[in-house]
Design a protein around this motif. Structure first.
Motif, short mmCIF file in Angstrom:
data_model
loop_
_atom_site.label_atom_id
_atom_site.label_comp_id
_atom_site.label_asym_id
_atom_site.label_seq_id
_atom_site.Cartn_x
_atom_site.Cartn_y
_atom_site.Cartn_z
N ASP A 1 0.83 -1.21 0.12
CA ASP A 1 -0.04 -0.14 0.14
C ASP A 1 0.78 1.27 -0.07
OD1 ASP A 1 0.52 1.07 2.78
OD2 ASP A 1 -0.44 -1.17 3.32
N GLU A 2 0.41 2.33 -0.10
CA GLU A 2 0.94 3.90 -0.22
C GLU A 2 1.81 4.03 0.76
OE1 GLU A 2 -0.99 7.07 -2.14
OE2 GLU A 2 -1.68 5.74 -3.65
N ARG A 3 1.14 3.84 1.89
CA ARG A 3 1.83 4.38 3.10
C ARG A 3 3.09 3.60 3.51
NH1 ARG A 3 -0.41 2.67 8.15
NH2 ARG A 3 1.37 2.98 9.54
N SER A 4 2.87 2.26 3.38
CA SER A 4 4.10 1.47 3.59
C SER A 4 5.43 1.70 2.43
CB SER A 4 3.72 0.03 3.22
OG SER A 4 2.81 -0.58 4.07
N TRP A 5 4.90 2.14 1.39
CA TRP A 5 5.81 2.27 0.24
C TRP A 5 6.48 3.96 0.70
CZ3 TRP A 5 9.31 -0.11 -1.88
CH2 TRP A 5 9.89 0.54 -2.98
N ARG A 6 5.60 4.84 1.06
CA ARG A 6 6.19 5.99 1.44
C ARG A 6 7.09 5.79 2.67
NH1 ARG A 6 1.48 8.52 1.80
NH2 ARG A 6 1.27 8.24 3.96
N GLU A 7 6.80 5.04 3.48
CA GLU A 7 7.91 4.84 4.72
C GLU A 7 9.00 4.10 4.11
OE1 GLU A 7 4.24 4.05 8.13
OE2 GLU A 7 5.50 2.33 7.66
N PHE A 8 8.94 3.10 3.45
CA PHE A 8 10.23 2.60 2.79
C PHE A 8 11.01 3.60 2.24
CE2 PHE A 8 12.65 0.27 -0.18
CZ PHE A 8 13.22 -0.86 0.46
N THR A 9 10.20 4.14 1.44
CA THR A 9 11.03 5.42 0.76
C THR A 9 11.70 6.55 1.48
OG1 THR A 9 9.42 5.17 -1.13
CG2 THR A 9 10.83 7.26 -1.16
N GLU A 10 10.91 6.92 2.39
CA GLU A 10 11.59 7.92 3.49
C GLU A 10 12.87 6.99 4.11
OE1 GLU A 10 8.36 9.11 5.87
OE2 GLU A 10 7.42 10.31 3.85
N ARG A 11 12.81 6.12 4.53
CA ARG A 11 13.94 5.35 5.45
C ARG A 11 15.10 5.01 4.57
NH1 ARG A 11 12.76 0.26 9.58
NH2 ARG A 11 14.88 0.09 10.42
N PHE A 12 14.52 4.48 3.11
CA PHE A 12 15.97 3.83 2.60
C PHE A 12 16.27 4.46 1.41
CE2 PHE A 12 13.95 0.45 5.04
CZ PHE A 12 15.04 -0.19 5.86
N LEU A 13 15.31 5.44 0.74
CA LEU A 13 15.76 5.93 -0.67
C LEU A 13 15.88 7.43 -0.56
CD1 LEU A 13 13.24 3.80 -2.66
CD2 LEU A 13 15.62 3.36 -2.21
N ALA A 14 15.18 8.24 0.35
CA ALA A 14 15.49 9.57 0.42
C ALA A 14 16.60 9.86 1.35
CB ALA A 14 14.15 10.12 1.17
N VAL A 15 17.58 9.36 1.26
CA VAL A 15 18.78 9.41 1.80
C VAL A 15 19.92 9.24 1.03
CG1 VAL A 15 18.07 9.00 4.26
CG2 VAL A 15 18.91 7.01 2.73
N ASP A 16 21.19 9.55 1.47
CA ASP A 16 22.36 9.26 0.42
C ASP A 16 22.72 7.79 0.48
OD1 ASP A 16 23.77 9.31 2.64
OD2 ASP A 16 24.90 11.18 2.17
N GLU A 17 23.76 7.31 -0.13
CA GLU A 17 24.31 5.92 0.16
C GLU A 17 24.74 5.66 1.29
OE1 GLU A 17 23.61 3.66 -2.07
OE2 GLU A 17 24.90 2.00 -1.40
N ALA A 18 25.34 6.43 1.92
CA ALA A 18 25.93 6.07 3.18
C ALA A 18 24.42 6.11 4.09
CB ALA A 18 26.78 7.01 3.79
N GLY A 19 23.61 6.88 4.13
CA GLY A 19 22.45 6.74 4.87
C GLY A 19 21.60 5.57 4.57
N TYR A 20 21.68 5.01 3.30
CA TYR A 20 20.87 3.92 2.95
C TYR A 20 21.65 2.55 3.66
CZ TYR A 20 19.70 -0.40 0.32
OH TYR A 20 19.33 -1.65 -0.04
N GLN A 21 23.04 2.73 3.61
CA GLN A 21 23.78 1.62 4.51
C GLN A 21 23.66 1.58 5.76
OE1 GLN A 21 24.96 -0.95 2.61
NE2 GLN A 21 25.36 -0.14 0.40
#
Lengths: 292, 253
Positions: free
Chosen positions: A255-275
């Protein structure tokens, strides 16, 4: 010899909207995920993505960056379908060129050899011909055979990820399968290589046989050191697929909410933030006592 | 005391029999029960079969289900994906694939349900089915035989059926060779006109039950009963090939 070292951001700046992009690896195996994540941090769109597809295709589709996908399959291996690509296919938001896998290889080989097509038996009488009405057949000049004339694919840019490389762009794979990364490099006007670890040229052949030198600097424009750069896909023998993370990625698509949370946590950051976020998830899962 | 054979074990033996006489070819099996079957064939009547670990290696002894060369065993060859396409073009391969839909002539669909332009349900993609079916023998395995799978016409022809292969006008389709379809209800092959028919019904299955779960007519006039596993086959399945009974998760009961 030139130093072709680049940063992830240097690479993504080379990619423009509307380009045809080849992505190496296979399914959820040795995908250049750090480069794909970096691409998501730009505003490029309308890409034609050519891939033995996995979460690379799913992430780019979820972010609305894709106009067309050229593929033989899109799969997460341990999870049969990528949920984002499935959704994109079902809601009609991306165009598709679905090929037989062997046809796909023929298209890359033709592109790498600057041929307009290569003949193959694969595809004859199947609906691949109906789904791709631009495809033509060719009569053998020697006997009564007729083959599919698979048009060569030229790529504006290819993105691939290997285990080791040097600053000049020589790339080495250490896992069981080269996949088709050398073809992706050769079929592209420019190929960008990310590696788990950059080493001195001499070191490439001290620890592994020369046959592991998959990609020559002849075909590499830039090289980026990106440890964990295939995560969450596998990069044997450096690491296997992160199955709990992949499962979380697939679940987040529901669902959209889950995906938004995933995006904020893992994709809206730089590579170091992702790792770092990946480490955080791993630690909290371990603290919760399991791999649920 | 051993219990009698389960439906899953009968299916596994039927799958093994599909490779009988195949010779020295690369056996490609998709699905748990075909994977059990191909190992059983290799350990019994078809010792020349060549098996892969599902990754990049050929194994000189059948690898345990779901385990790759990384788990041990003797490697006898290296077949990265690129080489698979070379092998299938050479014809030295025999596949048993799955089918989300299959029709009377053996056209198979694994690409999409509905119109491919905007499918009701996207599936994995045609994968290698178009190339497999025009290059070497191809069989299909269906774990759950229903009229949604055995349909009058498939939505996307991925694997090429007998009607299309026969209608083709050049000599290019001369290697097209559909063998059998095996389901949880029976074993099916093709008549002189390339139409599917019942070769055998698994013990306890009636022709009526098959008809009720099939979207096209099936000739049952030559149907026999699928053979039972012998003691050695049961022993191999239960203790060597699939000791954790993963086969029961694909075909329960």
């Amino acid at each position: 010899m030139r130093d072709k070292t680049m940063s992830l951001a240097d690479v993504s700046q080379q990619i423009e909207s509307g380009m045809t992009i080849g992505i190496g690896g296979w399914g959820s195996r040795r995908k250049p995920m750090a480069l794909v994540r970096e691409l998501l941090r730009t505003d490029v769109k309308d890409l034609t993505v050519v891939s033995f597809g996995g979460p690379d295709v799913g992430l780019l589709c979820a972010a609305g960056r894709v106009r067309r996908v050229v593929y033989g399959f899109v799969s997460l291996d341990s999870i049969p379908l990528d949920p984002h690509f499935r959704a994109a296919r079902e809601n009609g938001s991306v165009a598709t060129s679905e090929y037989d896998e062997g046809m796909f290889v023929a298209a890359l080989r033709a592109g790498a050899s600057r041929l307009s097509f290569l003949p193959t038996r694969a595809g004859l009488e199947s609906d691949v011909m109906a789904m791709n009405p631009e495809l033509r057949t060719v009569a053998s000049p020697y006997d009564d055979d007729v083959y599919v004339a698979v048009p060569g694919i030229r790529l504006d840019v290819s993105l691939i990820h290997l285990n080791r490389g040097d600053i000049h762009g020589n790339g080495q794979y250490l896992g069981p399968d080269p996949y088709f990364d050398d073809l992706f490099a050769m079929a592209a006007d420019r190929c960008y290589l990310s590696v788990e670890r950059m080493v001195d040229t001499a070191e490439l052949t001290t620890a592994a046989p020369v046959q592991s030198l998959l990609v020559s600097r002849l075909f590499v424009t830039g090289v980026v050191e990106a440890p964990g750069g295939a995560h969450f896909t596998s990069c044997e023998p450096d690491y296997g697929r992160d199955e709990p993370f992949q499962a979380a990625y697939a679940r987040a698509a529901r669902d959209e909410r889950s995906w938004r949370e995933f995006t904020e946590r893992f994709l809206a950051v730089d590579e170091a933030g992702y790792q770092g976020a990946v480490e955080g998830l791993r630690a909290s899962t371990a603290a919760a006592g399991g791999n649920t | 005391m051993t219990t009698g054979p389960s439906r899953a074990e009968i299916c596994a033996v039927a799958c093994a029999d599909a490779w009988r006489g195949a010779g020295e070819v690369l056996a490609h099996a998709v699905g748990t029960i075909p994977a059990v079957g191909v190992r059983l064939a290799r350990l019994t009547h078809s010792p020349d079969l060549v098996l892969s670990d599902g990754e990049a290696f050929l194994m000189s002894d059948p690898p345990p289900l779901g385990r790759t060369a990384a788990a041990g065993g003797t490697i006898e060859g290296w077949v990265p994906f690129r080489r698979i396409f070379d092998i299938l073009s050479s014809g030295r391969r025999h596949s048993m694939m799955g089918a989300s839909q299959v029709d009377q002539y053996g056209n198979q669909n694994i690409s999409a349900i509905g119109d491919w332009r905007r499918p009701e349900r996207a599936l994995i993609g045609v994968r290698g089915a178009p190339g497999n079916t025009v290059n070497h023998r191809t069989d299909y395995w269906v774990a759950r035989h229903t009229a949604r799978v055995f349909v009058p016409a498939v939505d996307v022809v991925s694997g090429v059926g007998n009607d299309r292969a026969r209608a083709h006008t050049s000599t290019s389709l001369r290697f097209h060779n559909l063998g059998v379809v095996i389901s949880n209800l029976g074993v099916f092959d093709y008549d002189d006109k390339g139409r599917m028919r019942i070769r055998s019904l698994h013990p306890g299955v009636s022709a009526d039950e098959v008809a009720a779960n099939t979207g096209f007519e099936l000739d049952a006039s030559a149907a026999v009963t699928t053979r039972l596993p012998d003691d050695r086959e049961l022993e191999l399945i239960r203790t060597v090939i699939d000791p954790t009974a993963s086969r029961d998760r694909e075909v329960p009961g």
